[in-house]
Design an enzyme around this catalytic site. Structure first.
Site, PDB file in Angstrom:
ATOM      1  N   LYS A  93       0.848  -1.195   0.000  1.00  0.00           N
ATOM      2  CA  LYS A  93       0.000   0.000   0.000  1.00  0.00           C
ATOM      3  C   LYS A  93       0.881   1.242   0.000  1.00  0.00           C
ATOM      4  CE  LYS A  93      -2.487   1.341   3.622  1.00  0.00           C
ATOM      5  NZ  LYS A  93      -3.564   1.331   4.636  1.00  0.00           N
ATOM      6  N   GLN A 165     -14.681   6.418  10.334  1.00  0.00           N
ATOM      7  CA  GLN A 165     -14.144   5.193  10.922  1.00  0.00           C
ATOM      8  C   GLN A 165     -15.057   4.645  12.003  1.00  0.00           C
ATOM      9  OE1 GLN A 165     -12.426   1.861  11.598  1.00  0.00           O
ATOM     10  NE2 GLN A 165     -11.693   3.157   9.930  1.00  0.00           N
ATOM     11  N   ASP A 186     -19.174  13.007  20.276  1.00  0.00           N
ATOM     12  CA  ASP A 186     -18.448  13.860  19.339  1.00  0.00           C
ATOM     13  C   ASP A 186     -18.999  15.272  19.481  1.00  0.00           C
ATOM     14  OD1 ASP A 186     -17.388  15.123  16.850  1.00  0.00           O
ATOM     15  OD2 ASP A 186     -16.843  13.062  16.347  1.00  0.00           O
ATOM     16  N   GLY A 259      -7.030   5.679  17.239  1.00  0.00           N
ATOM     17  CA  GLY A 259      -6.748   7.001  16.702  1.00  0.00           C
ATOM     18  C   GLY A 259      -5.290   7.351  16.537  1.00  0.00           C
ATOM     19  N   ALA A 260      -4.433   6.878  17.422  1.00  0.00           N
ATOM     20  CA  ALA A 260      -3.026   7.280  17.382  1.00  0.00           C
ATOM     21  C   ALA A 260      -2.303   6.579  16.241  1.00  0.00           C
ATOM     22  CB  ALA A 260      -2.350   6.955  18.710  1.00  0.00           C
ATOM     23  N   ASP A 261      -1.717   7.361  15.350  1.00  0.00           N
ATOM     24  CA  ASP A 261      -0.948   6.793  14.245  1.00  0.00           C
ATOM     25  C   ASP A 261       0.334   7.577  13.991  1.00  0.00           C
ATOM     26  OD1 ASP A 261      -1.952   9.116  13.208  1.00  0.00           O
ATOM     27  OD2 ASP A 261      -2.860   8.226  11.426  1.00  0.00           O
ATOM     28  N   LYS A 265       0.557  11.488  19.417  1.00  0.00           N
ATOM     29  CA  LYS A 265      -0.894  11.313  19.531  1.00  0.00           C
ATOM     30  C   LYS A 265      -1.202  10.420  20.727  1.00  0.00           C
ATOM     31  CE  LYS A 265      -2.104  12.136  14.694  1.00  0.00           C
ATOM     32  NZ  LYS A 265      -2.853  11.637  13.511  1.00  0.00           N
ATOM     33  N   SER A 330      -3.845  -0.127  18.323  1.00  0.00           N
ATOM     34  CA  SER A 330      -3.814  -0.454  16.904  1.00  0.00           C
ATOM     35  C   SER A 330      -3.182   0.680  16.110  1.00  0.00           C
ATOM     36  CB  SER A 330      -5.246  -0.696  16.396  1.00  0.00           C
ATOM     37  OG  SER A 330      -5.280  -0.830  14.995  1.00  0.00           O
TER      38      SER A 330
END
Length: 364
Positions: A93, A165, A186, A259-261, A265, A330
């Site tokens: 990818k 998501q 949210d 969320g953390a990538d 974060k 994740s």
């Protein structure tokens, strides 16, 4: 042979979500058993454009179902070995992150392209939209973790963040647990209204005519605070924040921290992480850019705080945990992309979707 071109609509229509979940689970298990290859994600930084490119290659051998913990030779000679048709797959990818794209160019922050190849011949079988694919495999990863780290009678799901998501999180988790009640948190009124229209059992859903691709067509959807969402049996967090917003969870809540990538974060408060059983998708990625990266860098978490990688649990090398607070960190792995691509490609061929074209010369 020709290559199949699959646009976002083709990818979405060709993806059987339960099959994607099972394939992603198989990919995690294969990786833990040494039957997958996944080189480190590589980056091209483009500070002049406030963005970067990332390449994510992987290969998965999921051609057999074998007793967990045995070597390949032992499996081949064991009378207990259960052969299946299985599959093997490879791909890469190519994905970006350009946060200023929406304002500057009217384009998404993240766009991805997946090349899915035949491992035996190296023929590029398909080129797929990687954006929808990423949403699918991210939801599938959360579903796999939920399958191993929640009781089977879990019925409530909290969602912190109502973006796209969150839709896939609900659909995927509802494929492995009988979710009845959803608490969505949210600040974006439009995102909340869209979520309710898609999945709620009230007037908004009936007016929209929308149906969720999950075992239940509708759910009891209620708006709530982050604290209320985090008190559910399962909670998925999908925000890009750098200061924790989840400060407490239920006594037996399973958290999918999605969320953390990137380094810095951080969605979940340090004390929640310190008191939880932490399972990660990949050690190098999680300690660098996953949910645990900030407390890890500060010395608040170390190796002793990590229970296992998810693949080790899937492979039967480590036992699942279904009580107390659990957290799945994740970051997103290339094996997930390849596994999901396998399902999408096979589905597209079966349904006759996509466009065939001659991408590479095949004359010898």
């Amino acid at each position: 042979m020709e290559t199949l071109l699959l646009d976002p609509e083709d990818v979405a229509a060709s993806a059987d979500l339960p099959a994607v979940i099972d394939a992603v689970e198989a990919g995690f298990g294969a990786y833990a058993r040494g039957e997958a290859q996944m080189p480190a994600k590589s980056y091209i930084d483009l500070p002049q454009h406030d963005g970067d490119f990332r390449s994510m290659p992987a290969y998965i051998d999921a051609r057999e179902t074998r007793p967990a913990g045995a070597s390949r030779n032992e499996r081949a000679g064991s009378g207990a070995t259960r052969e299946t048709e299985g599959w093997e797959a490879a791909g890469v990818k190519w994905v970006n992150s350009h946060p200023e794209n929406p304002d500057r160019h009217g384009l998404p922050t993240v766009m991805g392209t997946m090349i899915y190849s035949d491992p035996e011949t190296a023929l590029p079988l398909a080129i797929l939209d990687g954006t929808v694919l990423t949403r699918l495999r991210t939801g599938a990863a959360a579903a796999v973790a939920t399958r191993y780290f929640t009781p089977e009678d879990a019925t409530s799901l909290g969602l912190v963040g109502a973006g796209v998501q969150s839709h896939t999180q609900l659909e995927a988790i509802a494929a492995v647990r009988e979710i009845e009640r959803v608490v969505i948190a949210d600040r974006d009124e439009a995102a909340l209204a869209e979520f309710e229209a898609l999945y709620g059992d009230g007037e908004a859903q009936r007016a929209s005519g929308s149906r969720a691709a999950a075992p239940r067509d509708t759910f009891e959807v209620v708006r709530g605070s982050i604290a209320e969402a985090a008190a559910c049996d399962v909670v998925s967090t999908t925000t890009p924040v750098r200061d924790p917003i989840v400060h407490a969870v239920g006594p037996d809540t399973h958290v999918n921290a999605m969320g953390a990538d990137a380094a810095g974060k951080h969605e979940i408060a340090d004390d929640v992480l310190q008191g939880a059983t932490i399972v990660i998708d990949d050690y190098a990625q999680c300690t660098h850019s996953g949910e645990i990266n900030v407390p890890w860098s500060a010395g608040l978490l170390d190796d002793g705080d990590i229970y296992a990688e998810l693949g080790e649990v899937v492979a039967g090398q480590v036992d699942p945990v279904r009580e107390g607070v659990t957290v799945f960190d994740s970051t997103g792995l290339a094996i997930q992309d390849v596994a999901a691509s396998h399902v999408v490609y096979e589905g597209a061929r079966e349904q006759g979707r996509g466009t065939d074209f001659a991408l590479v010369g095949t004359e010898t």
